[in-house]
Write a protein that holds these residues in place. Structure first.
Motif, PDB file in Angstrom:
ATOM      1  N   ILE A 121       0.818  -1.389  -0.043  1.00 46.17           N
ATOM      2  CA  ILE A 121       0.038  -0.024   0.190  1.00 46.17           C
ATOM      3  C   ILE A 121       0.740   1.204   0.031  1.00 46.17           C
ATOM      4  N   VAL A 122       0.462   2.073  -0.780  1.00 44.84           N
ATOM      5  CA  VAL A 122       1.087   3.530  -0.735  1.00 44.84           C
ATOM      6  C   VAL A 122      -0.285   4.492  -0.674  1.00 44.84           C
ATOM      7  N   ASN A 123       0.421   5.680  -0.322  1.00 43.67           N
ATOM      8  CA  ASN A 123      -0.620   6.859  -0.323  1.00 43.67           C
ATOM      9  C   ASN A 123       0.542   8.117  -0.712  1.00 43.67           C
ATOM     10  N   ILE A 124       0.420   8.417  -1.638  1.00 45.16           N
ATOM     11  CA  ILE A 124       1.458   9.538  -2.204  1.00 45.16           C
ATOM     12  C   ILE A 124       0.613  10.843  -2.731  1.00 45.16           C
ATOM     13  N   LYS A 125       1.100  11.943  -2.510  1.00 51.50           N
ATOM     14  CA  LYS A 125       0.796  13.119  -3.154  1.00 51.50           C
ATOM     15  C   LYS A 125       1.829  13.698  -4.205  1.00 51.50           C
ATOM     16  N   GLY A 126       0.937  14.596  -4.895  1.00 49.56           N
ATOM     17  CA  GLY A 126       2.131  15.125  -6.084  1.00 49.56           C
ATOM     18  C   GLY A 126       1.285  15.910  -7.016  1.00 49.56           C
ATOM     19  N   HIS A 127       1.999  16.326  -8.150  1.00 49.15           N
ATOM     20  CA  HIS A 127       1.478  17.073  -9.261  1.00 49.15           C
ATOM     21  C   HIS A 127       1.655  16.295 -10.592  1.00 49.15           C
ATOM     22  N   ILE A 128       0.439  16.133 -11.174  1.00 57.40           N
ATOM     23  CA  ILE A 128       0.472  15.380 -12.558  1.00 57.40           C
ATOM     24  C   ILE A 128       1.372  16.063 -13.395  1.00 57.40           C
ATOM     25  N   LYS A 129       2.558  15.198 -13.966  1.00 56.04           N
ATOM     26  CA  LYS A 129       3.316  15.829 -14.944  1.00 56.04           C
ATOM     27  C   LYS A 129       2.640  15.344 -16.439  1.00 56.04           C
ATOM     28  N   ASN A 130       2.271  14.394 -16.523  1.00 52.60           N
ATOM     29  CA  ASN A 130       1.684  14.123 -17.841  1.00 52.60           C
ATOM     30  C   ASN A 130       0.696  12.899 -17.467  1.00 52.60           C
ATOM     31  N   ILE A 131      -0.451  12.655 -18.480  1.00 51.67           N
ATOM     32  CA  ILE A 131      -1.415  11.795 -18.399  1.00 51.67           C
ATOM     33  C   ILE A 131      -1.788  11.081 -19.682  1.00 51.67           C
ATOM     34  N   THR A 132      -1.965   9.824 -19.491  1.00 48.85           N
ATOM     35  CA  THR A 132      -2.781   9.317 -20.774  1.00 48.85           C
ATOM     36  C   THR A 132      -3.939   8.398 -20.344  1.00 48.85           C
ATOM     37  N   ASP A 133      -4.659   7.659 -21.096  1.00 49.49           N
ATOM     38  CA  ASP A 133      -5.599   6.848 -20.643  1.00 49.49           C
ATOM     39  C   ASP A 133      -5.152   5.750 -19.906  1.00 49.49           C
ATOM     40  N   ILE A 136      -0.506   7.926 -15.251  1.00 46.12           N
ATOM     41  CA  ILE A 136      -0.406   9.279 -14.787  1.00 46.12           C
ATOM     42  C   ILE A 136       0.963   9.147 -14.288  1.00 46.12           C
ATOM     43  N   HIS A 137       1.862  10.320 -14.836  1.00 40.65           N
ATOM     44  CA  HIS A 137       3.058  10.306 -14.422  1.00 40.65           C
ATOM     45  C   HIS A 137       3.246  11.653 -13.326  1.00 40.65           C
ATOM     46  N   LEU A 138       3.488  11.358 -12.033  1.00 39.45           N
ATOM     47  CA  LEU A 138       3.231  11.930 -10.960  1.00 39.45           C
ATOM     48  C   LEU A 138       4.748  12.330 -10.493  1.00 39.45           C
TER      49      LEU A 138
END
Length: 198
Positions: A121-133, A136-138
């Motif tokens: 389990i991970v619970n991480i915060k960040g900003h989306i750098k790139n997204i595809t269908d 998500i590159h975080l």
């Protein structure tokens, strides 16, 4: 009335327990991994009913786990144990190398009879750098985490809206929180839930 902990204790002491991913006593979801801290533990003291680390080996229904503090834990999975790995799973989903958090009842021999086990389990915060269908590159504290959308599992919760499998509202540069399952020894995560504030 018999408590969940009493039932786990009797299941372990009675021996011969079959191993299942149980929901009969109410499975604890991943959000509860850190919420159920014991009330009788002194501030700053380790919780004796909690363990974390990586699975070194599995024998019968026991996980041998090496904690991040180099302490070895024997964790027994018994009738009534709830297991999570991107969703509720059976015991055979646990593999050597998996990271885990476990909560349960400490037995006289030091074994932890697990009430709940959260695998990777991970619970991480960040900003989306790139997204595809499919990904998500975080940007998580300056490091990229590649988050995979898992068909039939991944959902998004936008602000106060109910969970949806439609991730199309997510945008580049948006701040999000991702709950998911780490792929051991990589910078990759399978997404369970993406939380976005708006």
């Amino acid at each position: 009335m018999t408590s969940r902990r009493d039932m786990l204790r009797s299941a372990l002491l009675g021996g011969g327990a079959t191993v299942v991913a149980a929901s009969a006593m109410g499975s604890l979801g991943p959000e509860a991994a850190f919420a159920n801290t014991a009330l009788d533990v002194d501030p700053g003291a380790p919780d004796p009913n909690f363990a974390e680390g990586r699975i070194r080996s599995i024998k019968d229904n026991t996980l041998l786990v090496l904690g991040s503090n180099m302490v070895i834990h024997n964790i027994k999975v018994v009738d009534g144990t709830s297991l999570w790995k991107l969703g509720p799973v059976a015991f055979d989903a646990a593999k050597p190398g998996d990271g885990l958090y476990a909560r349960g009842v400490r037995m006289p021999d030091g074994t932890l009879a697990a009430e709940s086990v959260w695998l990777n389990i991970v619970n991480i915060k960040g900003h989306i750098k790139n997204i595809t269908d499919k990904t998500i590159h975080l940007d998580h504290n300056g490091k990229e985490v590649l988050c995979h959308v898992v068909a039939g599992k991944s959902v998004a919760i936008h602000s106060e809206s109910p969970a949806t499998s439609d991730l199309s509202m997510l945008r580049v540069a948006q701040h999000v929180q991702i709950l998911g399952a780490w792929r051991p020894d990589t910078n990759e995560v399978d997404i369970a839930t993406v939380f976005s504030p708006h």
